[in-house]
Design a protein around this motif. Structure first.
Motif, PDB file in Angstrom:
ATOM      1  N   ALA A 161       0.859  -1.183   0.000  1.00 48.02           N
ATOM      2  CA  ALA A 161       0.000   0.000   0.000  1.00 48.02           C
ATOM      3  C   ALA A 161       0.896   1.235   0.000  1.00 48.02           C
ATOM      4  N   GLU A 164       1.413   4.605  -5.685  1.00 48.33           N
ATOM      5  CA  GLU A 164       0.068   4.899  -6.181  1.00 48.33           C
ATOM      6  C   GLU A 164      -1.025   4.175  -5.402  1.00 48.33           C
ATOM      7  N   ARG A 165      -0.655   3.164  -4.623  1.00 45.59           N
ATOM      8  CA  ARG A 165      -1.635   2.444  -3.798  1.00 45.59           C
ATOM      9  C   ARG A 165      -1.535   2.835  -2.320  1.00 45.59           C
ATOM     10  N   TRP A 202      -5.741  -7.485  -0.467  1.00 45.42           N
ATOM     11  CA  TRP A 202      -5.913  -6.639  -1.654  1.00 45.42           C
ATOM     12  C   TRP A 202      -7.222  -5.858  -1.572  1.00 45.42           C
ATOM     13  N   GLU A 206      -7.987  -1.760  -1.557  1.00 45.74           N
ATOM     14  CA  GLU A 206      -8.859  -1.207  -2.599  1.00 45.74           C
ATOM     15  C   GLU A 206     -10.048  -0.471  -1.996  1.00 45.74           C
ATOM     16  N   LEU A 209      -8.781   2.888  -0.761  1.00 44.22           N
ATOM     17  CA  LEU A 209      -8.542   3.805  -1.871  1.00 44.22           C
ATOM     18  C   LEU A 209      -9.852   4.299  -2.462  1.00 44.22           C
TER      19      LEU A 209
END
Length: 237
Positions: A161, A164-165, A202, A206, A209
């Motif tokens: 993370a 960009e994550r 994951w 997500e 984000l």
């Protein structure tokens, strides 16, 4: 999903939930009775669990059942203090420690990981998580901005993370409990422990984000429909 709740807390918990079932669990006999229901095929033990001797006995009963299970928070502290509990871990378990919990479970491995590297190559978080999984005999998900997931057979994956994550707002109270719940849900759906841990890690990022800054733990699962919709769209489904 069913919550095992001490009888003294049932009324309070009932005021907080609307879509979950409850069953009273005050001791090992209650848990054993509840697990006679084969539909309960995965357990999550640890968040808000407590550290008393009675809780250690309840944890031992859960592990003894052989069910797929996620062990988090207080359960990890109890296991780190009790060699018998540690020895009872089995291949259907997933341990989800953060750095402090990892140090209590695997003090020698953590010491080696945190020691300065005087010669190369350095002992990495991947090395440490693999060694921990082999010793515990189950999947270990070592949380952090870079989460490392390892199985006893040496398989390992990294869920980052960063860049960009990056989702620093995931560092909020209860976020790890939601991750434990994600893994448990996937285990209940038939995922094997390694795949459940990988997929949940994951999805966890997500969802963060998708929401953005200002997130609290309760916001994370609410993002799942949107995240799934986005994934299915990319797959052309």
């Amino acid at each position: 999903m069913t919550l095992g709740v001490p009888q003294e807390a049932e009324a309070e918990v009932a005021c907080q939930i609307t879509a979950l079932m409850m069953t009273p669990v005050d001791g090992t006999d209650d848990l054993s009775d509840a697990l006679q229901d084969d539909r309960i095929n995965a357990l999550c033990i640890g968040p808000g669990f407590g550290l008393s001797d009675e809780r250690a006995e309840l944890l031992a009963e859960g592990v003894k059942s052989g069910r797929a299970m996620v062990l988090d928070a207080d359960a990890l502290t109890l296991i780190g203090c009790d060699t018998t509990l540690f020895a009872a871990l089995h291949a259907n378990c997933v341990l989800t420690p953060h750095g402090g919990e990892f140090s209590r479970l695997f003090p020698d491995i953590a010491e080696r990981l945190n020691a300065p590297a005087m010669t190369g190559p350095a002992y990495s978080k991947v090395d440490a998580t693999r060694e921990a999984a082999k010793r515990a005999g189950c999947v270990v998900l070592f949380k952090g901005p870079v989460t490392v997931i390892a199985a006893p057979d040496g398989r390992c994956s990294i869920n980052s993370a960063e860049y960009e994550r990056a989702a620093p707002w995931l560092a909020t109270a209860g976020s790890g409990d939601v991750l434990a719940g994600f893994i448990t849900g996937l285990l209940a759906r038939g995922f094997d422990p390694m795949n459940a841990a990988e997929t949940a890690a994951w999805l966890h990022v997500e969802c963060a984000l998708n929401f953005g800054p200002g997130l609290i733990a309760e916001d994370i699962p609410e993002q799942l429909p949107s995240v799934f919709k986005s994934v299915f769209k990319k797959m052309g489904l």
